[in-house]
Design a protein around this motif. Sequence first.
Motif, PDB file in Angstrom:
ATOM      1  N   ARG A  62      64.592  49.499 -18.180  1.00 35.50           N
ATOM      2  CA  ARG A  62      65.447  49.719 -19.890  1.00 35.50           C
ATOM      3  C   ARG A  62      64.446  50.815 -20.850  1.00 35.50           C
ATOM      4  O   ARG A  62      63.137  50.205 -21.064  1.00 35.50           O
ATOM      5  N   PHE A  63      65.263  51.002 -21.861  1.00 31.60           N
ATOM      6  CA  PHE A  63      64.699  51.612 -22.767  1.00 31.60           C
ATOM      7  C   PHE A  63      64.476  51.067 -23.677  1.00 31.60           C
ATOM      8  O   PHE A  63      66.283  51.087 -23.964  1.00 31.60           O
ATOM      9  N   VAL A  69      60.025  51.605 -22.260  1.00 29.78           N
ATOM     10  CA  VAL A  69      59.717  50.991 -21.084  1.00 29.78           C
ATOM     11  C   VAL A  69      60.298  49.659 -20.973  1.00 29.78           C
ATOM     12  O   VAL A  69      58.844  49.031 -21.126  1.00 29.78           O
ATOM     13  N   VAL A  70      60.686  48.707 -20.862  1.00 30.94           N
ATOM     14  CA  VAL A  70      61.033  47.317 -21.371  1.00 30.94           C
ATOM     15  C   VAL A  70      61.641  46.871 -19.988  1.00 30.94           C
ATOM     16  O   VAL A  70      62.091  47.312 -19.310  1.00 30.94           O
ATOM     17  N   THR A  91      63.892  48.496 -31.409  1.00 35.95           N
ATOM     18  CA  THR A  91      62.675  49.375 -31.161  1.00 35.95           C
ATOM     19  C   THR A  91      61.809  48.231 -30.546  1.00 35.95           C
ATOM     20  O   THR A  91      61.928  47.593 -30.320  1.00 35.95           O
ATOM     21  N   LEU A  92      60.850  48.596 -29.867  1.00 35.20           N
ATOM     22  CA  LEU A  92      60.023  47.600 -29.219  1.00 35.20           C
ATOM     23  C   LEU A  92      59.483  46.708 -29.759  1.00 35.20           C
ATOM     24  O   LEU A  92      59.730  45.335 -29.665  1.00 35.20           O
ATOM     25  N   ASP A 117      54.309  49.057 -18.858  1.00 33.78           N
ATOM     26  CA  ASP A 117      52.672  49.038 -19.254  1.00 33.78           C
ATOM     27  C   ASP A 117      52.111  47.832 -18.380  1.00 33.78           C
ATOM     28  O   ASP A 117      51.144  47.743 -17.354  1.00 33.78           O
ATOM     29  N   GLU A 118      52.945  46.682 -18.493  1.00 31.65           N
ATOM     30  CA  GLU A 118      52.187  45.786 -18.769  1.00 31.65           C
ATOM     31  C   GLU A 118      52.098  44.827 -17.410  1.00 31.65           C
ATOM     32  O   GLU A 118      51.150  44.460 -16.859  1.00 31.65           O
ATOM     33  N   ALA A 119      52.623  45.445 -16.695  1.00 34.15           N
ATOM     34  CA  ALA A 119      53.555  45.017 -15.301  1.00 34.15           C
ATOM     35  C   ALA A 119      52.894  45.962 -14.888  1.00 34.15           C
ATOM     36  O   ALA A 119      51.911  44.465 -13.169  1.00 34.15           O
TER      37      ALA A 119
END
Length: 326
Positions: A62-63, A69-70, A91-92, A117-119
């Motif tokens: 999701r955004f 993207v989370v 927000t993130l 990104d972490e994934a």
Amino acid sequence: MKMSMNSLRVLLCALISIGFATGSQRVTVVGHRGNSQYAPENTLIALEAALLLSDGFETDLRFSSDGHVVLIHDEWTNRTTNATWRVANHTLDELRTLDAGSWFGPQFSGAVIPTFDEAMELLARYPGKVAVLDHKVESLAPSIAAIVNKYGVADRVIASCWTPTQLSDARQYLPDSSRQVLTNTVPVNTTSYFAQALQQGAAGWSALYSQLTPDFVRDAHRRLLSVVAWTVQNLTVVDELMLLGIDGIISNDPGGVKVAVTSYEYPSPPPSFLPSDDSAVQRATVIAWVVGPIGVFVGAAVGILATALYLRWHQRRAYFTISEGV
């Protein structure tokens, strides 16, 4: 040229291994939101546990309100965090302040909502493993493409899409990644259904396991489309799915399912591979299934025997030629 008996044995073993491989079917097992039966879903610890115990993980995208993207399944955060927020409204940085682990168990206190990104950074550390990306909203592909390419994992991610638009975007922005249709139900008449999916660039189907039928799996395979079943939470279901001839399983217990899949022995042949509407073709398929592997072994044995005889003849011919010269 001389071939020893040891060399012949090695060659024979290799051919026998090939013969066994021709009858095998690989079923990919990935963790649903990670290893979510034993760790809080969609957290890095759950994803890594799935990577360690199975072929990869499935996760939801999701955004945040500022375009990051989370990884989170629900539109709202209340089920898996300590606040009731709408993901798209924060927000993130705000989302990262939430505790995404305590709801599952106190030992997971402090776990945060991961970024895509972490994934992908995590996936890159596990060569050969895959990530199934459930597109919970539209327009994700353009945003995730750069990150996928950054970590060099394009050939190990599968875009799992609910809508034609998502499929189209994935085809454009993730051309080196596989794409599959994600659905809760499957149709009875598959002809136009599969034709449309193929036109949109789909390579497979991911469907609720209880909706899958032998006819659907057979029709998909006839079009070279893979079929993935979700969400399997009971190991007793695995045997039924294996009999259907499915290609992948998404499970909350990927480790347990992986063991069950690896130890499963197919009947000969798997029933789902047999056409149910044509007894003649069915009989021919059974014969081919039984005779095929035998043919591989017989052909290998004849080839080895012929090679050995030729080498022996060649050796003797060379000997006599040398003797006559002397």
